[in-house]
Design an enzyme around this catalytic site. Structure first.
Site, PDB file in Angstrom:
ATOM      1  N   CYS A 337     -81.451 -57.515 -42.385  1.00  0.00           N
ATOM      2  CA  CYS A 337     -82.291 -57.006 -41.439  1.00  0.00           C
ATOM      3  C   CYS A 337     -82.228 -57.804 -40.186  1.00  0.00           C
ATOM      4  CB  CYS A 337     -83.602 -56.693 -41.944  1.00  0.00           C
ATOM      5  SG  CYS A 337     -84.256 -57.718 -43.194  1.00  0.00           S
ATOM      6  N   ARG A 366     -78.250 -64.262 -53.098  1.00  0.00           N
ATOM      7  CA  ARG A 366     -79.512 -64.541 -53.561  1.00  0.00           C
ATOM      8  C   ARG A 366     -79.352 -65.554 -54.600  1.00  0.00           C
ATOM      9  NH1 ARG A 366     -82.193 -58.331 -53.191  1.00  0.00           N
ATOM     10  NH2 ARG A 366     -81.482 -58.306 -50.578  1.00  0.00           N
ATOM     11  N   GLN A 384     -74.460 -54.796 -49.783  1.00  0.00           N
ATOM     12  CA  GLN A 384     -75.118 -53.871 -49.932  1.00  0.00           C
ATOM     13  C   GLN A 384     -74.570 -52.718 -48.830  1.00  0.00           C
ATOM     14  OE1 GLN A 384     -78.904 -56.098 -48.758  1.00  0.00           O
ATOM     15  NE2 GLN A 384     -79.785 -55.215 -50.486  1.00  0.00           N
ATOM     16  N   ASP A 386     -76.200 -51.390 -46.404  1.00  0.00           N
ATOM     17  CA  ASP A 386     -77.632 -51.552 -45.838  1.00  0.00           C
ATOM     18  C   ASP A 386     -77.823 -50.802 -44.476  1.00  0.00           C
ATOM     19  OD1 ASP A 386     -80.117 -52.411 -45.987  1.00  0.00           O
ATOM     20  OD2 ASP A 386     -79.501 -54.450 -45.576  1.00  0.00           O
ATOM     21  N   HIS A 388     -80.684 -50.061 -41.201  1.00  0.00           N
ATOM     22  CA  HIS A 388     -81.788 -50.259 -40.527  1.00  0.00           C
ATOM     23  C   HIS A 388     -82.147 -49.048 -39.446  1.00  0.00           C
ATOM     24  CE1 HIS A 388     -81.452 -53.973 -42.816  1.00  0.00           C
ATOM     25  NE2 HIS A 388     -82.641 -53.923 -42.981  1.00  0.00           N
ATOM     26  N   LYS A 467     -92.360 -47.468 -50.315  1.00  0.00           N
ATOM     27  CA  LYS A 467     -91.074 -47.540 -50.632  1.00  0.00           C
ATOM     28  C   LYS A 467     -90.727 -46.472 -51.749  1.00  0.00           C
ATOM     29  CE  LYS A 467     -90.726 -51.171 -53.870  1.00  0.00           C
ATOM     30  NZ  LYS A 467     -90.073 -52.154 -54.549  1.00  0.00           N
ATOM     31  N   HIS A 513     -85.728 -49.742 -43.933  1.00  0.00           N
ATOM     32  CA  HIS A 513     -84.730 -50.492 -44.418  1.00  0.00           C
ATOM     33  C   HIS A 513     -84.386 -49.349 -45.563  1.00  0.00           C
ATOM     34  CE1 HIS A 513     -86.454 -54.669 -43.439  1.00  0.00           C
ATOM     35  NE2 HIS A 513     -87.580 -53.825 -43.403  1.00  0.00           N
TER      36      HIS A 513
END
Length: 638
Positions: A337, A366, A384, A386, A388, A467, A513
């Site tokens: 992000c 991670r 990911q 991913d 935004h 979420k 997200h």
RNA sequence: GCCCACAUAGCUCAGUCGGUAGAGCGCAUCCUUGGUAAGGAUGAGGUCACCAGUUCAAAUCUGGUUGUGGGCUCCA
């Protein structure tokens, strides 16, 4: 003796004397029903079949055919196991709790001296069988709280004492069978003879009350069914599931590996696995561009100061890797992000140009605890899909709907069943009530609009917003979170993201997200198990293999191979000096969709004879026709 | 991270009481030229995960490390 009026599910009413049991009522209807009944539902409460009734009400009997029967029996079977363990190992072992769970039950024991090993299983099972055969009556009694504490203290059962001390009630119920007594709400089966099909399955450690600061207990997992046939079927299902375990198939199909030297949780993608990844990544890029996303790319490392600003340093540091160069500290990104926000901030934004949808196949690292790593499903480095979405508050609803539709489309293409959860505001959270309401309602209305059933996890949202989580199942029915959509008001605040509104003023945007498949690694792990390694043609890393019958056709086979390869078909060539049957077998074990057999016939007719991996075959066709066939199938995601 | 178990050839696994290793598959070479799930022969491959310790002697016993499996806690 007063009379009670008991209403049965078919609407008939029976008058019985106070103190009668559900069993008595069942027996008055029929002997078979009484024999089949293991518990009852009285005014919506599950009770023992032998519990005396003291008020009028509605009663339905729980027979072996009822959906609740299995859970009740398994819970009782946990007591049977605890009884067996206490009889075998006596005061060395303290009992704690033992509930029914999906597919079975467990019981947690505490012991300083007794260490359970799998070799104990047959011994415990034999004792359980002995106790079941004795057909001991299971009886319930209600005693005062203090009396119960004294009782369990005298037996040296410290965990039971702690449980009762934490209870609010003035009285507690106990269940006895033979010499065994346990604190329990029930209900239970009336006799131990009900247990006919059980098996201890595994050992594990578990923290007392799930708290990692508390004592480590020994958990014995077991399963039980109402009859031996169901138990056998279940064990066979487990065997089947093991065959499609992605870790096993990953090695067998030469897709990926892990290396002790590289480090745990770090995937090495072999050529075929990397091909599969590439196909999925290409698919992702295409699908995102179609839906108005823009592809961006951020750096792998960002200054630690930036992670401090975002709050990750404070909240997520234990999971992050850091590196220091020239006395400057950098954090290796665990999320994508930050870069996306910096890109947003690189120029002034107008309300006219919102939303922006930044998409990145973002590789993150991670430091997951060593004990949680699990094949591709839980790793330390992953990519990911991913994005935004930075939008005006009034756009949240339509943006969330768009993402939900995206999830549904992708799940449809891969043929996945999934479950959804909506997580709402936790106690520890930031943001105004109005913001939370708006965001939560947007998520909820999108869920309802999708027609998907969903569970609500009250208070399980992120601290910055609610979420939606989407979970896919692996071969062993374990659920893995893949897609997630999160509403975030915090990071736009912390990073001072703004846009100019129609009023000429600066406004704060909202950030969504979201990931669709979650992590490519995890998704592939679930995919391997979902397809049992037999990927559809469009996903198969190798779509076809050219096989010659004898050396005589090697030259033409080579020609066909090159023709297919240059036409974009993912193809392999096997001209080894082996029998056709042998090559077919190898290709089949490798789960390659099409085997193109080439003998003298094909050479003279300039054709190939495709054989599908299920054993069926297509008529001989030209190489061009086969290319067309593959292209058509792939364009339809087949 | 915690509990329990495990780590022997590329893979699946034997290896008894402590005396430095075996099988099948795979791989290589040769023979075989065979039309839809395994043709035959020969051969090469192992610091028994790693590091210490005990012992005349360790794959085997002890401790530690790393990794893996089943769980717990946590998470995409």
């Amino acid at each position: 003796m007063s009379l009670l009026e008991i209403e049965l599910p078919d609407g008939t009413k029976k008058e019985v004397e106070s103190g009668s049991t559900s069993y008595d009522i069942a027996a008055s209807i029929g002997e078979g029903l009484a024999r089949q009944s293991i518990a009852a539902r009285f005014n919506d409460e599950l009770i023992d079949i032998n519990r005396p009734l003291e008020t009028s009400g509605t009663l339905s009997l729980i027979t072996q055919k009822s959906p609740e029967a299995l859970d009740i029996m398994r819970h009782s079977c946990a007591h049977l196991m605890a009884q067996a363990v206490k009889e075998l190992y006596g005061d060395d072992v303290q009992v704690t709790i033992g509930p029914a769970i999906k597919d079975g039950f467990y019981y947690d024991f505490y012991s300083e001296t007794k260490k359970f090993v799998p070799e104990d299983f047959p011994v415990i099972e034999a004792k359980m069988a002995e106790l079941a055969k004795a057909d001991l009556p299971v009886t319930r009694e209600v005693i005062g709280r203090e009396e119960a504490i004294a009782l369990f203290r005298s037996m040296g059962e410290a965990y039971k004492v702690e449980l009762i001390e934490d209870l609010d009630a003035e009285t507690v119920s106990l269940y006895r069978q033979g010499d065994f007594v346990d604190l329990c709400r029930g209900p239970h089966v009336p006799r131990t003879g009900v247990h006919k099909a059980f098996k201890l399955t595994s050992l594990a450690g578990a923290y007392w009350r799930g708290d990692e600061t508390k004592a480590m207990l020994q958990r014995v997992y077991a399963t039980a069914f109402l009859n031996k046939k169901d138990l056998k079927a279940h064990l066979e299902r487990l065997e089947e599931a093991k065959k499609r375990d992605h870790r096993k198939l990953g090695r067998e199909l030469d897709l990926f590996s892990f290396s002790e030297e590289a480090g745990g949780g770090l995937v090495l993608w072999h050529p075929k696995g990397a091909m599969l990844r590439t196909i999925i990544e290409d698919f992702e890029r295409k699908e995102h561009l179609k839906r108005g996303y823009e592809i961006v790319v951020g750096p792998q490392i960002l200054k630690t100061d930036l992670w401090k600003m975002s709050g990750h340093y404070e909240n997520y540091r234990e999971n992050m890797y850091f590196t220091e160069v020239d006395e400057l500290s950098y954090g290796i990104k665990p999320m994508n992000c930050l870069a996306h926000m910096l890109i947003y901030k690189s120029k002034p934004r107008s309300y006219r140009n919102l939303p922006v949808r930044f998409f990145e196949l973002g590789t993150v690292h991670r430091h997951e605890k060593s004990g949680v790593l699990h094949g591709l499903l839980r790793v330390r480095g992953f990519t990911q899909d991913d994005a935004h979405i930075i939008c005006r508050p009034d756009q949240i609803d339509s943006e969330v709907k768009g993402v939900m539709q995206f999830v549904q489309d992708v799940a449809g293409i891969f043929g996945f069943e999934y479950t959804m959860e909506l997580s709402t505001r936790p106690e520890k959270s930031i943001g105004s009530d109005a913001d939370w309401d708006q965001a939560t309602n947007a998520l909820r209305s999108s869920l309802e609009g999708s027609g998907q059933e969903y569970d609500i996890n009250e208070g399980d949202g992120a601290f910055y917003g609610p979420k939606i989580d989407v979970k896919l199942k692996d071969a062993l029915d374990r659920e893995w979170q893949c897609a997630t959509i999160q509403c975030d008001f915090t990071l736009p605040e912390r990073f001072d993201l703004t846009y100019t509104g129609s009023d000429g003023e600066k406004h704060r945007p909202v950030m969504l997200h979201r990931v669709i498949v979650g992590s490519i690694e995890r998704f592939i792990g679930v995919l391997i198990e979902h397809y049992a390694g037999s990927f559809p043609l469009w996903l198969s890393p190798v779509q076809a293999i050219v096989l010659n019958v004898t050396d005589n056709q090697a030259e033409y086979a080579q020609e066909v191979f090159e023709q297919l390869r240059s036409a974009g078909v993912r193809v392999e060539l096997d001209v080894r000096n082996e029998k056709l049957g042998f090559k077919i077998r190898e290709a089949q074990v490798g789960k390659i969709p099409y085997m193109l057999v080439i003998g003298d016939r094909e050479v003279s007719e300039k054709t190939v004879s495709p054989r599908f991996r299920d054993g069926s075959s297509l008529d001989a066709m030209s190489v061009d026709s086969f290319v067309d066939f593959v292209k058509t199938q792939c364009s339809e995601y087949k």
